[in-house]
Design a protein around this motif. Structure first.
Motif, mmCIF file in Angstrom:
data_model
loop_
_atom_site.group_PDB
_atom_site.id
_atom_site.type_symbol
_atom_site.label_atom_id
_atom_site.label_comp_id
_atom_site.label_asym_id
_atom_site.label_seq_id
_atom_site.Cartn_x
_atom_site.Cartn_y
_atom_site.Cartn_z
ATOM 1 N N THR A 198 3.973 3.404 -5.377
ATOM 2 C CA THR A 198 5.323 3.248 -6.321
ATOM 3 C C THR A 198 4.972 4.663 -7.042
ATOM 4 O O THR A 198 4.137 5.466 -6.838
ATOM 5 C CB THR A 198 4.944 2.235 -7.739
ATOM 6 N N CYS A 204 7.436 -4.858 -5.731
ATOM 7 C CA CYS A 204 6.075 -4.731 -5.588
ATOM 8 C C CYS A 204 5.569 -6.240 -5.130
ATOM 9 O O CYS A 204 4.776 -6.210 -4.105
ATOM 10 C CB CYS A 204 5.186 -4.328 -6.764
ATOM 11 N N MET A 239 -0.560 2.571 -7.429
ATOM 12 C CA MET A 239 0.754 2.637 -8.517
ATOM 13 C C MET A 239 0.703 4.028 -9.120
ATOM 14 O O MET A 239 -0.023 4.196 -10.115
ATOM 15 C CB MET A 239 0.288 1.558 -9.217
ATOM 16 N N VAL A 252 -2.678 -0.409 -2.155
ATOM 17 C CA VAL A 252 -1.642 -0.206 -2.984
ATOM 18 C C VAL A 252 -2.154 0.660 -3.873
ATOM 19 O O VAL A 252 -3.063 1.028 -4.628
ATOM 20 C CB VAL A 252 -1.408 -1.552 -3.755
#
Ligand code: CTP
Length: 391
Positions: free
Chosen positions: A193, A260, A272, A270
């Motif tokens: 992200t 997400c 972030m 992952v």
């Protein structure tokens, strides 16, 4: 600095886009590569060897039987004592010769003798690109491990529009970096992200923060370059979309959470990096708020913590990496986030990294690892985070 001290043989063939090889040379040299240019005879009709040799600071080889040239850098050296061969622009002719084992000039002979990876950046009329023989030649070269970047779509010099334009120079540069990067993330599915979120007050105003998205985009590009399949969930950012990643644009924290949660089950790693808003206005007005009141108070409510939520959904042993943006007690606060959000690694930084090309981070692991890095360009920080994720 993947290109630093890498020796690259750059083959330039006779297409109108040959002038773009000058910019490619300049950028390769700027990133520390040693560029040895080779031009076909028809390429010299479009640009001069002098321009290429000035930019590369190396002699330009054009002839197979050039005694002076051969004593300095032989055609075998150009083929074998290099880390990568790029042919940009690559005409239908050089692609045809390379695919069918013809070696009747210096560049085609180099391609026959090549040991290093070969990257073609085709450039031609769209009809030529669509031609069956050309396509078969491309397939043949790909099946032998040759790499291709582009061609892209757009206006062509011949007056037509279609697929055949030389890929943008930054894409050729990225493909060159990828060709030189060990594919240690092959098989990994990485969810990244990036950027800020915007929480609407009314149709024209929002609450947001100073994140540019540069750190997250650098991570997405680095992961893709290392062979991963990448999904980039991005808040509003002015950065160009990275090539070769699944790009999911979102605006608010809620949209980021939805995206997400949707992509998390398929992910193995992952990261972030987004600066998700912690609060949003309780009311988003449907019409523009007029400046009638002297004082305007906006009531805010908490958004959901995306990272924390993903921690609770962790079923397949995904590796979870978060960031911690702190103004005080950097490591202490970061350690707390590591524990509270169930992370494997946390990357602690300060507001100095916001909207900057560099970042100074401290990486903390669940295993007690503490790595205090010096300020570095964000693409180098990205690789360091991925290195730690792989350990
Ligand atoms: N994060 C998130 N969802 C939120 C807020 C933060 O997923 N609603 C993630 C960020 O992407 C980052 C990590 O949590 O990876 C830490 O974000 P940070 O802003 O440093 O801290 P917060 O958890 O928001 O806590 P605080 O603002 O109190 O420092």
């Amino acid at each position: 600095m993947i290109l630093k001290n890498k020796r690259i043989t750059l083959g330039v063939t006779g297409a109108i886009s040959a002038y773009k090889a000058l910019e490619l040379t300049r950028l390769l040299v700027k990133e520390g590569a040693e560029v040895c240019p080779v031009m076909t005879r028809s390429a010299t009709e479009f640009i001069t060897p002098l321009s290429l040799s000035t930019l590369s600071k190396n002699p330009v080889s054009t002839e197979l039987f050039d005694l002076t040239g051969e004593t300095k850098i032989s055609h075998i050296d150009l083929a074998q004592a290099c880390d990568l061969i790029i042919v940009a622009p690559a005409t239908a002719n050089i692609i045809g010769k390379a695919a069918n084992g013809l070696a009747d000039d210096l560049l085609s002979t180099i391609l026959m003798a090549a040991k290093a990876p070969v990257l073609f950046a085709p450039s031609m009329n769209s009809q030529m690109w669509a031609n069956g023989a050309l396509q078969e030649n491309v397939r043949k070269l790909k099946s032998r491990g040759c790499l291709f970047v582009g061609p892209s779509e757009g206006d062509l010099a011949c007056g037509y529009a279609g697929t055949g334009r030389l890929a943008p120079i930054d894409e050729i540069l990225e493909a060159a970096k990828e060709a030189l990067t060990p594919q240690d993330l092959k098989g990994e599915k990485v969810l990244v992200t990036a950027g800020p979120t915007r929480e609407p007050i009314d149709p024209v105003r929002y609450v947001s923060n100073a994140s540019s998205g540069k750190m997250g985009y650098a991570i997405a590009k680095a992961a893709r370059r290392r062979g991963a399949e990448v999904v980039l969930v991005s808040g509003p950012s002015f950065l160009p979309r990275p090539e070769g990643v699944t790009f999911v644009p979102v605006r608010s924290a809620e949209e980021m959470l939805d995206a997400c949660v949707r992509h998390f089950p398929q992910s193995t790693l992952v990261i972030m990096a987004a600066a998700v808003a912690d609060y949003r206005p309780t009311i988003s007005y449907p019409s523009k708020v007029k400046k009638d009141a002297r004082v305007l108070s906006i009531e805010m409510e908490r958004t959901e913590d995306v990272l924390k939520k993903l921690g609770t959904l962790k079923k397949k042993g995904q590796t979870l990496i978060g960031f911690a943006l702190e103004t005080d007690s950097l490591e202490e606060n970061a350690k707390k986030k590591l524990k509270d959000k169930g992370l494997d690694l946390v990357v602690a930084n300060t507001p100095a990294g916001l909207d900057s090309d560099t970042n100074q981070v401290t990486i903390l692991g669940r295993d007690g690892l503490v790595d205090r890095l010096t300020p570095l360009p964000k693409d180098e920080v990205a690789d360091m985070i991925l290195d730690k994720a792989l350990r």
